[in-house]
Design a protein around this motif. Structure first.
Motif, PDB file in Angstrom:
ATOM      1  N   ILE A  16       0.830  -1.200   0.000  1.00 13.89           N
ATOM      2  CA  ILE A  16       0.000   0.000   0.000  1.00 13.89           C
ATOM      3  C   ILE A  16       0.867   1.253   0.000  1.00 13.89           C
ATOM      4  O   ILE A  16       0.589   2.219  -0.710  1.00 13.89           O
ATOM      5  CB  ILE A  16      -0.948  -0.003   1.219  1.00 13.89           C
ATOM      6  CG1 ILE A  16      -1.935  -1.163   1.103  1.00 13.89           C
ATOM      7  CG2 ILE A  16      -1.688   1.321   1.352  1.00 13.89           C
ATOM      8  CD1 ILE A  16      -2.739  -1.421   2.365  1.00 13.89           C
ATOM      9  N   LEU A  17       1.941   1.242   0.774  1.00 15.89           N
ATOM     10  CA  LEU A  17       2.788   2.427   0.930  1.00 15.89           C
ATOM     11  C   LEU A  17       3.866   2.577  -0.139  1.00 15.89           C
ATOM     12  O   LEU A  17       4.424   3.661  -0.292  1.00 15.89           O
ATOM     13  CB  LEU A  17       3.449   2.408   2.316  1.00 15.89           C
ATOM     14  CG  LEU A  17       2.518   2.497   3.515  1.00 15.89           C
ATOM     15  CD1 LEU A  17       3.302   2.311   4.807  1.00 15.89           C
ATOM     16  CD2 LEU A  17       1.769   3.807   3.527  1.00 15.89           C
ATOM     17  N   GLN A  25       9.205   7.992   5.838  1.00 15.23           N
ATOM     18  CA  GLN A  25       9.118   9.057   6.838  1.00 15.23           C
ATOM     19  C   GLN A  25       7.912   8.878   7.766  1.00 15.23           C
ATOM     20  O   GLN A  25       7.798   9.570   8.767  1.00 15.23           O
ATOM     21  CB  GLN A  25       9.038  10.416   6.155  1.00 15.23           C
ATOM     22  CG  GLN A  25      10.296  10.788   5.420  1.00 15.23           C
ATOM     23  CD  GLN A  25      10.164  12.120   4.700  1.00 15.23           C
ATOM     24  OE1 GLN A  25       9.184  12.831   4.861  1.00 15.23           O
ATOM     25  NE2 GLN A  25      11.147  12.447   3.894  1.00 15.23           N
ATOM     26  N   VAL A  26       7.016   7.955   7.435  1.00 16.39           N
ATOM     27  CA  VAL A  26       5.871   7.675   8.310  1.00 16.39           C
ATOM     28  C   VAL A  26       6.402   6.978   9.558  1.00 16.39           C
ATOM     29  O   VAL A  26       7.130   5.996   9.471  1.00 16.39           O
ATOM     30  CB  VAL A  26       4.827   6.778   7.594  1.00 16.39           C
ATOM     31  CG1 VAL A  26       3.701   6.408   8.549  1.00 16.39           C
ATOM     32  CG2 VAL A  26       4.293   7.454   6.347  1.00 16.39           C
ATOM     33  N   SER A  27       6.047   7.495  10.722  1.00 10.01           N
ATOM     34  CA  SER A  27       6.503   6.907  11.980  1.00 10.01           C
ATOM     35  C   SER A  27       6.036   5.453  12.079  1.00 10.01           C
ATOM     36  O   SER A  27       4.947   5.112  11.603  1.00 10.01           O
ATOM     37  CB  SER A  27       5.942   7.704  13.159  1.00 10.01           C
ATOM     38  OG  SER A  27       6.410   9.026  13.121  1.00 10.01           O
ATOM     39  N   LEU A  28       6.855   4.629  12.690  1.00  9.08           N
ATOM     40  CA  LEU A  28       6.536   3.202  12.806  1.00  9.08           C
ATOM     41  C   LEU A  28       5.187   2.964  13.488  1.00  9.08           C
ATOM     42  O   LEU A  28       4.439   2.087  13.081  1.00  9.08           O
ATOM     43  CB  LEU A  28       7.642   2.472  13.557  1.00  9.08           C
ATOM     44  CG  LEU A  28       8.980   2.348  12.825  1.00  9.08           C
ATOM     45  CD1 LEU A  28      10.014   1.669  13.712  1.00  9.08           C
ATOM     46  CD2 LEU A  28       8.809   1.600  11.531  1.00  9.08           C
ATOM     47  N   ASP A  32       0.451   1.324  10.202  1.00  9.04           N
ATOM     48  CA  ASP A  32      -0.779   0.552   9.999  1.00  9.04           C
ATOM     49  C   ASP A  32      -1.972   1.470   9.753  1.00  9.04           C
ATOM     50  O   ASP A  32      -2.783   1.219   8.861  1.00  9.04           O
ATOM     51  CB  ASP A  32      -1.073  -0.352  11.196  1.00  9.04           C
ATOM     52  CG  ASP A  32      -0.108  -1.513  11.319  1.00  9.04           C
ATOM     53  OD1 ASP A  32       0.464  -1.925  10.284  1.00  9.04           O
ATOM     54  OD2 ASP A  32       0.070  -2.015  12.443  1.00  9.04           O
ATOM     55  N   SER A  33      -2.080   2.522  10.548  1.00 10.45           N
ATOM     56  CA  SER A  33      -3.204   3.449  10.408  1.00 10.45           C
ATOM     57  C   SER A  33      -3.138   4.227   9.099  1.00 10.45           C
ATOM     58  O   SER A  33      -4.167   4.442   8.450  1.00 10.45           O
ATOM     59  CB  SER A  33      -3.234   4.423  11.584  1.00 10.45           C
ATOM     60  OG  SER A  33      -3.445   3.725  12.787  1.00 10.45           O
ATOM     61  N   ALA A  35      -1.773   3.192   6.323  1.00 12.84           N
ATOM     62  CA  ALA A  35      -2.156   2.237   5.276  1.00 12.84           C
ATOM     63  C   ALA A  35      -3.670   2.033   5.244  1.00 12.84           C
ATOM     64  O   ALA A  35      -4.262   1.967   4.164  1.00 12.84           O
ATOM     65  CB  ALA A  35      -1.445   0.905   5.488  1.00 12.84           C
ATOM     66  N   ASP A  36      -4.300   1.985   6.417  1.00 12.56           N
ATOM     67  CA  ASP A  36      -5.757   1.817   6.474  1.00 12.56           C
ATOM     68  C   ASP A  36      -6.491   2.988   5.834  1.00 12.56           C
ATOM     69  O   ASP A  36      -7.409   2.795   5.044  1.00 12.56           O
ATOM     70  CB  ASP A  36      -6.237   1.661   7.923  1.00 12.56           C
ATOM     71  CG  ASP A  36      -5.955   0.289   8.504  1.00 12.56           C
ATOM     72  OD1 ASP A  36      -5.599  -0.636   7.729  1.00 12.56           O
ATOM     73  OD2 ASP A  36      -6.091   0.141   9.736  1.00 12.56           O
ATOM     74  N   VAL A  37      -6.091   4.214   6.172  1.00 15.30           N
ATOM     75  CA  VAL A  37      -6.805   5.372   5.618  1.00 15.30           C
ATOM     76  C   VAL A  37      -6.508   5.568   4.136  1.00 15.30           C
ATOM     77  O   VAL A  37      -7.353   6.055   3.392  1.00 15.30           O
ATOM     78  CB  VAL A  37      -6.561   6.673   6.427  1.00 15.30           C
ATOM     79  CG1 VAL A  37      -7.141   6.568   7.806  1.00 15.30           C
ATOM     80  CG2 VAL A  37      -5.110   7.056   6.479  1.00 15.30           C
ATOM     81  N   LEU A  38      -5.329   5.155   3.694  1.00 14.98           N
ATOM     82  CA  LEU A  38      -5.043   5.175   2.252  1.00 14.98           C
ATOM     83  C   LEU A  38      -5.925   4.170   1.526  1.00 14.98           C
ATOM     84  O   LEU A  38      -6.528   4.475   0.501  1.00 14.98           O
ATOM     85  CB  LEU A  38      -3.571   4.855   1.982  1.00 14.98           C
ATOM     86  CG  LEU A  38      -2.571   5.966   2.242  1.00 14.98           C
ATOM     87  CD1 LEU A  38      -1.152   5.407   2.227  1.00 14.98           C
ATOM     88  CD2 LEU A  38      -2.724   7.061   1.204  1.00 14.98           C
ATOM     89  N   GLN A  39      -5.996   2.980   2.068  1.00 18.99           N
ATOM     90  CA  GLN A  39      -6.784   1.910   1.463  1.00 18.99           C
ATOM     91  C   GLN A  39      -8.268   2.267   1.429  1.00 18.99           C
ATOM     92  O   GLN A  39      -8.969   1.964   0.457  1.00 18.99           O
ATOM     93  CB  GLN A  39      -6.572   0.608   2.224  1.00 18.99           C
ATOM     94  CG  GLN A  39      -7.200  -0.587   1.580  1.00 18.99           C
ATOM     95  CD  GLN A  39      -6.922  -1.856   2.366  1.00 18.99           C
ATOM     96  OE1 GLN A  39      -6.373  -1.834   3.458  1.00 18.99           O
ATOM     97  NE2 GLN A  39      -7.314  -2.966   1.805  1.00 18.99           N
ATOM     98  N   ALA A  40      -8.764   2.947   2.452  1.00 19.18           N
ATOM     99  CA  ALA A  40     -10.172   3.329   2.528  1.00 19.18           C
ATOM    100  C   ALA A  40     -10.489   4.562   1.680  1.00 19.18           C
ATOM    101  O   ALA A  40     -11.646   4.888   1.479  1.00 19.18           O
ATOM    102  CB  ALA A  40     -10.564   3.586   3.977  1.00 19.18           C
ATOM    103  N   GLY A  41      -9.443   5.244   1.185  1.00 21.50           N
ATOM    104  CA  GLY A  41      -9.670   6.430   0.372  1.00 21.50           C
ATOM    105  C   GLY A  41      -9.936   7.683   1.186  1.00 21.50           C
ATOM    106  O   GLY A  41     -10.421   8.683   0.654  1.00 21.50           O
TER     107      GLY A  41
END
Length: 76
Positions: A16-17, A25-28, A32-33, A35-41
């Motif tokens: 996804i990323l 640069q996304v904090s560890l 997960d979050s 990726a979730d909001v990207l996947q959900a649009g």
């Protein structure tokens, strides 16, 4: 809170990323979050190749995120 993440199909976080140049640069703790909001649009990034995870966010962007979250969760 809305149960939206439970409705998303399981996908590989890295897949996804991977299309974003600054995904590292996304904090560890947030990967997960994000990726979730990207996947959900709910978010799409600042451009097709930039998330800008360390940048400031505007009120207009927050309003759009809230609107998309409520729409995707079928609360409005």
């Amino acid at each position: 809170m809305t149960g939206l993440s439970d409705q998303l199909p399981a996908q590989d976080l890295n897949k996804i990323l991977q299309s974003y140049d600054d995904a590292k640069q996304v904090s560890l703790w947030a990967r997960d979050s994000v990726a979730d909001v990207l996947q959900a649009g709910i978010i799409t990034g600042r451009s097709s190749s930039q998330l800008a995870p360390q940048a400031f966010i505007t009120r207009a962007e927050v309003a759009l995120i809230i609107q998309r979250l409520l729409q995707q969760s079928e609360l409005i």
